[in-house]
Design a protein around this motif. Sequence first.
Motif, PDB file in Angstrom:
ATOM      1  N   CYS A  88       0.834  -1.207   0.000  1.00  0.00           N
ATOM      2  CA  CYS A  88       0.000   0.000   0.000  1.00  0.00           C
ATOM      3  C   CYS A  88       0.866   1.253   0.000  1.00  0.00           C
ATOM      4  N   GLY A  89       0.196   2.371  -0.173  1.00  0.00           N
ATOM      5  CA  GLY A  89       0.843   3.663  -0.074  1.00  0.00           C
ATOM      6  C   GLY A  89       1.560   4.131  -1.322  1.00  0.00           C
ATOM      7  N   MET A  90       1.496   3.357  -2.396  1.00  0.00           N
ATOM      8  CA  MET A  90       2.196   3.751  -3.616  1.00  0.00           C
ATOM      9  C   MET A  90       1.499   4.921  -4.293  1.00  0.00           C
ATOM     10  N   MET A  91       2.303   5.814  -4.814  1.00  0.00           N
ATOM     11  CA  MET A  91       1.784   7.004  -5.455  1.00  0.00           C
ATOM     12  C   MET A  91       1.537   6.717  -6.937  1.00  0.00           C
ATOM     13  N   PHE A  92       0.297   6.433  -7.282  1.00  0.00           N
ATOM     14  CA  PHE A  92      -0.140   6.258  -8.661  1.00  0.00           C
ATOM     15  C   PHE A  92      -1.227   7.289  -8.895  1.00  0.00           C
ATOM     16  N   PRO A 101      -1.721  10.948  -4.610  1.00  0.00           N
ATOM     17  CA  PRO A 101      -1.034  10.472  -3.405  1.00  0.00           C
ATOM     18  C   PRO A 101      -1.414   9.042  -3.042  1.00  0.00           C
ATOM     19  N   GLY A 102      -0.475   8.371  -2.397  1.00  0.00           N
ATOM     20  CA  GLY A 102      -0.731   7.023  -1.912  1.00  0.00           C
ATOM     21  C   GLY A 102      -1.507   7.064  -0.610  1.00  0.00           C
ATOM     22  N   THR A 103      -2.273   6.027  -0.388  1.00  0.00           N
ATOM     23  CA  THR A 103      -3.022   5.903   0.860  1.00  0.00           C
ATOM     24  C   THR A 103      -2.912   4.461   1.347  1.00  0.00           C
ATOM     25  N   GLY A 107       7.492   3.997   0.957  1.00  0.00           N
ATOM     26  CA  GLY A 107       8.109   5.073   1.720  1.00  0.00           C
ATOM     27  C   GLY A 107       7.525   6.449   1.464  1.00  0.00           C
ATOM     28  N   THR A 108       6.930   6.672   0.295  1.00  0.00           N
ATOM     29  CA  THR A 108       6.378   7.987  -0.002  1.00  0.00           C
ATOM     30  C   THR A 108       5.171   8.321   0.868  1.00  0.00           C
ATOM     31  N   SER A 109       4.493   7.314   1.371  1.00  0.00           N
ATOM     32  CA  SER A 109       3.261   7.540   2.143  1.00  0.00           C
ATOM     33  C   SER A 109       3.335   6.946   3.541  1.00  0.00           C
ATOM     34  N   LEU A 110       4.521   6.702   4.018  1.00  0.00           N
ATOM     35  CA  LEU A 110       4.672   6.040   5.311  1.00  0.00           C
ATOM     36  C   LEU A 110       3.930   6.773   6.424  1.00  0.00           C
ATOM     37  N   THR A 111       4.138   8.069   6.528  1.00  0.00           N
ATOM     38  CA  THR A 111       3.521   8.827   7.620  1.00  0.00           C
ATOM     39  C   THR A 111       2.001   8.757   7.568  1.00  0.00           C
ATOM     40  N   SER A 112       1.430   8.981   6.387  1.00  0.00           N
ATOM     41  CA  SER A 112      -0.035   8.968   6.291  1.00  0.00           C
ATOM     42  C   SER A 112      -0.591   7.558   6.515  1.00  0.00           C
ATOM     43  N   CYS A 113       0.111   6.539   6.053  1.00  0.00           N
ATOM     44  CA  CYS A 113      -0.366   5.160   6.261  1.00  0.00           C
ATOM     45  C   CYS A 113      -0.308   4.769   7.736  1.00  0.00           C
ATOM     46  N   LEU A 114       0.764   5.146   8.417  1.00  0.00           N
ATOM     47  CA  LEU A 114       0.849   4.839   9.850  1.00  0.00           C
ATOM     48  C   LEU A 114      -0.222   5.590  10.634  1.00  0.00           C
ATOM     49  N   LYS A 115      -0.503   6.823  10.226  1.00  0.00           N
ATOM     50  CA  LYS A 115      -1.589   7.571  10.873  1.00  0.00           C
ATOM     51  C   LYS A 115      -2.918   6.862  10.649  1.00  0.00           C
ATOM     52  N   TYR A 116      -3.155   6.390   9.441  1.00  0.00           N
ATOM     53  CA  TYR A 116      -4.394   5.674   9.146  1.00  0.00           C
ATOM     54  C   TYR A 116      -4.510   4.417  10.022  1.00  0.00           C
TER      55      TYR A 116
END
Length: 173
Positions: free
Chosen positions: A23-27, A30-32, A80-89
């Motif tokens: 998950c979290g890939m930027m396609f 933004p990644g989620t 890695g591009t969305s690590l912060t937002s994914c961990l928050k989720y």
Amino acid sequence: IKSMIGDITDNVEPVEGLTAYSCGMMFFGPGTFLKTSGDYLPFIYSKVENVYPSVSGKQPYLTDIETLVSKNPQMIFIDGTSLTSCLKYINDNMGILSAVDAIADWNVHKTMVYKDWGTNWLNQLINVYYVASVVHSGELDWEFKDKADDIIQLFYPGTDVTYSDLANAQTGG
């Protein structure tokens, strides 16, 4: 590159019953945590079952939290591009996500940035080795960081940049 991929595909067997989620890939934006792909090369080459199968013409695609919980992956790999937002989720939805084995066991891993305006093939090849090293821990006759440094040299001969330098720069926010 073909022989590097053979380091993995020629030396591993599928791990029966082991499933993973990327998950979290930027396609296309933004990644989620709920944006995934069924055609994730690190899973394909590492011979690990992706809980989300390939959907022709629909990469990436969004899932929902209830479906993810029902699929119950044992491992999660966050770009890695969305690590912060994914961990928050994950933290914001721990009530329902605690039913997912990967979350309950905290078997969650960060990978290098896959896409940022285009596919980053250096990182993608590093991710193939990383996922294989996690999924097949102790089965392979190479060290992940050595292979990652070899890949960087392949793409950028003579550079003094190391895997550790790249990983530290990709904090996800």
